[in-house]
Design a protein around this motif. Structure first.
Motif, short mmCIF file in Angstrom:
data_model
loop_
_atom_site.label_atom_id
_atom_site.label_comp_id
_atom_site.label_asym_id
_atom_site.label_seq_id
_atom_site.Cartn_x
_atom_site.Cartn_y
_atom_site.Cartn_z
N HIS A 22 1.00 -1.24 0.35
CA HIS A 22 0.24 0.40 0.32
C HIS A 22 0.89 1.33 0.35
O HIS A 22 2.40 1.61 0.86
N PRO A 23 0.59 1.94 -0.50
CA PRO A 23 1.22 2.91 -1.08
C PRO A 23 0.99 4.35 0.38
O PRO A 23 0.13 4.42 1.33
N GLY A 24 2.83 4.45 0.92
CA GLY A 24 2.87 5.21 1.76
C GLY A 24 3.00 4.35 3.44
O GLY A 24 3.24 4.85 4.57
N CYS A 25 2.88 3.24 2.97
CA CYS A 25 2.89 2.14 4.33
C CYS A 25 4.00 1.57 4.33
O CYS A 25 4.96 1.00 3.39
N ALA A 26 4.60 1.21 5.76
CA ALA A 26 6.06 0.17 6.13
C ALA A 26 5.85 -0.90 6.47
O ALA A 26 7.11 -1.33 7.19
N ARG A 27 4.97 -1.32 7.17
CA ARG A 27 4.75 -2.47 8.08
C ARG A 27 4.78 -3.49 7.21
O ARG A 27 5.11 -3.66 5.97
N TRP A 28 4.73 -4.70 8.24
CA TRP A 28 5.49 -6.02 7.50
C TRP A 28 4.20 -6.55 6.96
O TRP A 28 2.83 -6.76 7.30
N GLY A 29 4.24 -7.08 5.91
CA GLY A 29 2.84 -7.16 4.77
C GLY A 29 2.72 -9.02 5.23
O GLY A 29 3.66 -9.88 4.94
N SER A 30 1.93 -9.38 5.74
CA SER A 30 2.02 -10.52 6.14
C SER A 30 0.71 -11.39 5.38
O SER A 30 0.72 -12.88 6.05
N PHE A 31 -0.40 -10.53 4.36
CA PHE A 31 -0.86 -11.55 3.80
C PHE A 31 -0.15 -11.29 2.54
O PHE A 31 -0.29 -9.96 1.68
N GLY A 32 -0.33 -12.60 1.45
CA GLY A 32 -0.07 -12.52 0.00
C GLY A 32 -1.38 -12.67 -0.32
O GLY A 32 -2.00 -13.54 -0.32
N PHE A 33 -1.55 -12.48 -1.70
CA PHE A 33 -2.42 -12.54 -2.35
C PHE A 33 -2.26 -13.21 -3.92
O PHE A 33 -1.21 -12.19 -4.25
N ALA A 34 -2.01 -14.28 -4.37
CA ALA A 34 -2.11 -14.15 -5.79
C ALA A 34 -3.04 -14.59 -6.98
O ALA A 34 -3.66 -15.36 -6.28
N VAL A 35 -3.05 -14.63 -7.70
CA VAL A 35 -4.39 -15.41 -8.32
C VAL A 35 -3.58 -16.10 -10.01
O VAL A 35 -2.91 -15.75 -10.63
N ASP A 36 -3.93 -17.87 -10.20
CA ASP A 36 -2.98 -18.41 -10.62
C ASP A 36 -1.56 -18.84 -10.41
O ASP A 36 -1.10 -18.56 -9.28
N ARG A 37 -0.44 -18.68 -11.51
CA ARG A 37 0.74 -18.64 -10.81
C ARG A 37 1.42 -16.78 -11.40
O ARG A 37 2.29 -17.23 -11.01
N ALA A 38 0.68 -16.01 -10.96
CA ALA A 38 0.91 -14.61 -10.62
C ALA A 38 2.41 -14.80 -9.63
O ALA A 38 1.59 -14.75 -8.45
N GLU A 39 2.62 -12.96 -9.74
CA GLU A 39 3.48 -13.04 -8.24
C GLU A 39 2.72 -12.32 -6.89
O GLU A 39 1.59 -12.14 -7.80
N PRO A 40 2.41 -13.23 -6.15
CA PRO A 40 1.51 -12.83 -5.20
C PRO A 40 2.29 -10.77 -5.40
O PRO A 40 2.54 -10.55 -5.27
N HIS A 41 1.15 -10.43 -4.03
CA HIS A 41 0.90 -8.97 -4.03
C HIS A 41 0.52 -9.41 -2.17
O HIS A 41 -0.08 -9.77 -1.47
N TRP A 42 1.75 -8.13 -1.47
CA TRP A 42 1.73 -8.43 -0.30
C TRP A 42 1.34 -6.94 0.17
O TRP A 42 1.16 -5.97 0.02
N PHE A 43 0.01 -7.19 1.91
CA PHE A 43 -0.29 -6.47 2.80
C PHE A 43 -0.64 -6.71 3.69
O PHE A 43 -0.11 -7.75 4.53
N CYS A 44 -0.25 -5.39 4.76
CA CYS A 44 -0.22 -5.73 5.98
C CYS A 44 -2.15 -5.98 6.36
O CYS A 44 -2.74 -5.70 5.41
N SER A 45 -1.96 -5.94 7.63
CA SER A 45 -3.09 -6.62 8.41
C SER A 45 -4.74 -5.31 8.63
O SER A 45 -5.73 -5.32 7.56
#
Length: 61
Positions: A22-45
């Motif tokens: 997320h723009p401007g966030c420096a927290r740990w992205g513990s939630f990773g999401f990916a569709v099919d075999r795409a690279e995962p995107h990581w977000f904090c809670s």
């Protein structure tokens, strides 16, 4: 014959830390999401997106 002959040992340096995307966030992205075999995107809670189930995402006819 072993496949391990001449193999170099693998040393882990510790867990890999993903930052929240997320723009401007420096927290740990513990939630990773990916569709099919795409690279995962990581977000904090706080910034994890609302994902719909496969049945909710299908268009109704």
């Amino acid at each position: 014959m072993s496949d391990e002959l001449g193999a170099k040992p693998h040393y882990d340096l510790g867990p890999y830390v993903h930052d929240c995307e997320h723009p401007g966030c420096a927290r740990w992205g513990s939630f990773g999401f990916a569709v099919d075999r795409a690279e995962p995107h990581w977000f904090c809670s706080e910034h994890q997106p609302e994902w719909k189930s496969r049945h909710e995402a299908q268009p109704r006819r």
